[in-house]
Scaffold this motif. Structure first.
Motif, short mmCIF file in Angstrom:
data_model
loop_
_atom_site.label_atom_id
_atom_site.label_comp_id
_atom_site.label_asym_id
_atom_site.label_seq_id
_atom_site.Cartn_x
_atom_site.Cartn_y
_atom_site.Cartn_z
N THR A 9 38.52 46.75 56.58
CA THR A 9 39.83 47.36 56.35
C THR A 9 40.42 46.99 54.99
O THR A 9 41.46 47.52 54.61
N GLU A 10 39.76 46.10 54.26
CA GLU A 10 40.24 45.72 52.93
C GLU A 10 40.03 46.88 51.95
O GLU A 10 39.18 47.74 52.16
N PHE A 11 40.80 46.87 50.87
CA PHE A 11 40.66 47.90 49.84
C PHE A 11 39.46 47.62 48.95
O PHE A 11 39.07 46.47 48.76
N ALA A 12 38.90 48.68 48.39
CA ALA A 12 37.78 48.56 47.45
C ALA A 12 38.17 47.64 46.29
O ALA A 12 37.35 46.84 45.83
N ALA A 13 39.41 47.73 45.84
CA ALA A 13 39.88 46.89 44.73
C ALA A 13 39.78 45.41 45.11
O ALA A 13 39.44 44.57 44.27
N SER A 14 40.05 45.07 46.36
CA SER A 14 39.94 43.68 46.81
C SER A 14 38.49 43.22 46.81
O SER A 14 38.19 42.08 46.47
N ALA A 15 37.58 44.12 47.21
CA ALA A 15 36.16 43.79 47.21
C ALA A 15 35.67 43.49 45.80
O ALA A 15 34.95 42.52 45.57
N ILE A 16 36.07 44.32 44.86
CA ILE A 16 35.66 44.10 43.46
C ILE A 16 36.22 42.79 42.93
O ILE A 16 35.51 42.02 42.29
N ALA A 17 37.48 42.52 43.21
CA ALA A 17 38.10 41.27 42.74
C ALA A 17 37.36 40.06 43.31
O ALA A 17 37.11 39.08 42.59
N LEU A 18 36.98 40.13 44.58
CA LEU A 18 36.27 39.02 45.22
C LEU A 18 34.87 38.85 44.62
O LEU A 18 34.43 37.72 44.36
N MET A 19 34.19 39.96 44.37
CA MET A 19 32.86 39.88 43.75
C MET A 19 32.94 39.27 42.35
O MET A 19 32.10 38.45 41.98
N GLU A 20 33.95 39.67 41.59
CA GLU A 20 34.11 39.12 40.24
C GLU A 20 34.43 37.63 40.30
O GLU A 20 33.89 36.84 39.53
N GLU A 21 35.32 37.25 41.23
CA GLU A 21 35.71 35.84 41.35
C GLU A 21 34.52 34.96 41.73
O GLU A 21 34.32 33.88 41.17
N LYS A 22 33.70 35.44 42.67
CA LYS A 22 32.56 34.65 43.17
C LYS A 22 31.28 34.90 42.38
O LYS A 22 30.27 34.26 42.64
N LYS A 23 31.32 35.85 41.44
CA LYS A 23 30.15 36.20 40.63
C LYS A 23 28.96 36.59 41.49
O LYS A 23 27.85 36.08 41.35
N ILE A 24 29.23 37.52 42.43
CA ILE A 24 28.20 38.04 43.33
C ILE A 24 28.21 39.55 43.27
O ILE A 24 29.16 40.16 42.76
N THR A 25 27.16 40.18 43.81
CA THR A 25 27.06 41.64 43.76
C THR A 25 27.13 42.29 45.13
O THR A 25 27.14 43.52 45.22
N SER A 26 27.16 41.50 46.20
CA SER A 26 27.23 42.05 47.55
C SER A 26 28.17 41.23 48.41
O SER A 26 28.28 40.00 48.23
N LEU A 27 28.81 41.91 49.34
CA LEU A 27 29.65 41.24 50.33
C LEU A 27 29.22 41.71 51.71
O LEU A 27 28.94 42.90 51.91
N VAL A 28 29.18 40.78 52.65
CA VAL A 28 28.88 41.13 54.04
C VAL A 28 30.19 41.51 54.71
O VAL A 28 31.19 40.80 54.59
N VAL A 29 30.17 42.63 55.40
CA VAL A 29 31.37 43.11 56.08
C VAL A 29 31.28 42.72 57.55
O VAL A 29 30.30 43.05 58.23
N VAL A 30 32.27 41.98 58.02
CA VAL A 30 32.28 41.52 59.41
C VAL A 30 33.59 41.91 60.08
O VAL A 30 34.62 42.09 59.43
#
Length: 197
Positions: free
Chosen positions: A155-176
């Motif tokens: 339910t998070e926004f795409a913008a939040s996903a991008i911010a989290l990827m940039e912060e953690k320096k990762i390219t994928s997030l697991v959605v739970v």
């Protein structure tokens, strides 16, 4: 003493008059139109705030525009079902590598049933090979995984996903989900269509 026709309504006016237009001839409406635009924006924002207008409402009303795309939900962009690379903790590493190569997301999730227990990324594999050499192939996913990987809610926004990827320096997030069960995987490439990258 009351008015014979009922209570008197007090009329209020918002004055946006200007002393002089910017036009040297005094003919073209310049300063007055700018003033009216500012007043209109102020009224719209005050009403929006009063009615409790939220990001979700904006996304629903403007799904196709650039701002609407920024407000797209992760669940509308993520990989689901058979598109998710997944293994169990007991899966041997040659099969883990095969699953990662076949699904082409650069990761695989490690699950017990539907419960997320870990993740293995391409980077994890490279580091393991540097450290342990070909002996890595004798291990299982449970021995090689990163437990408690970075997750996000659908339910998070795409913008939040991008911010989290940039912060953690990762390219994928697991959605739970709230129960910790796997729902999907969102990759940086999936977010390119949002025009934020």
């Amino acid at each position: 003493m009351s008015h014979p026709r009922g209570p008197v309504a007090h009329k209020r006016a918002l004055d946006c008059s200007v002393d002089q237009e910017a036009c040297t001839l005094g003919l073209a409406p310049t300063a007055s139109t700018t003033c009216m635009l500012a007043l209109g924006d102020a009224l719209a924002m005050a009403l929006s705030d009063k009615r409790g207008f939220k990001e979700e409402d904006f996304a629903n009303l403007h799904p196709g525009g650039k701002l609407g795309k920024r407000l797209a939900r992760v669940e509308s962009l993520m990989h689901t079902d058979d598109a998710i690379p997944r293994v169990t903790p007991r899966t041997n590493m040659p099969d883990v590598i095969y699953e990662m190569s076949r699904k082409k997301l650069g990761i695989t999730v490690v699950v017990e049933g539907e419960k997320l227990v870990g993740m293995i990324s391409d980077g994890d594999l490279r580091r393991l090979l540097e450290k342990r050499g070909k002996n890595v192939l004798d291990l299982t996913a449970g021995e090689c995984m990163t437990p408690n990987p970075q997750t996000i809610s659908g339910t998070e926004f795409a913008a939040s996903a991008i911010a989290l990827m940039e912060e953690k320096k990762i390219t994928s997030l697991v959605v739970v989900g709230v129960d910790g069960n796997l729902e999907g995987v969102v990759h940086l490439h999936d977010l390119w269509g949002t025009e934020m990258i």
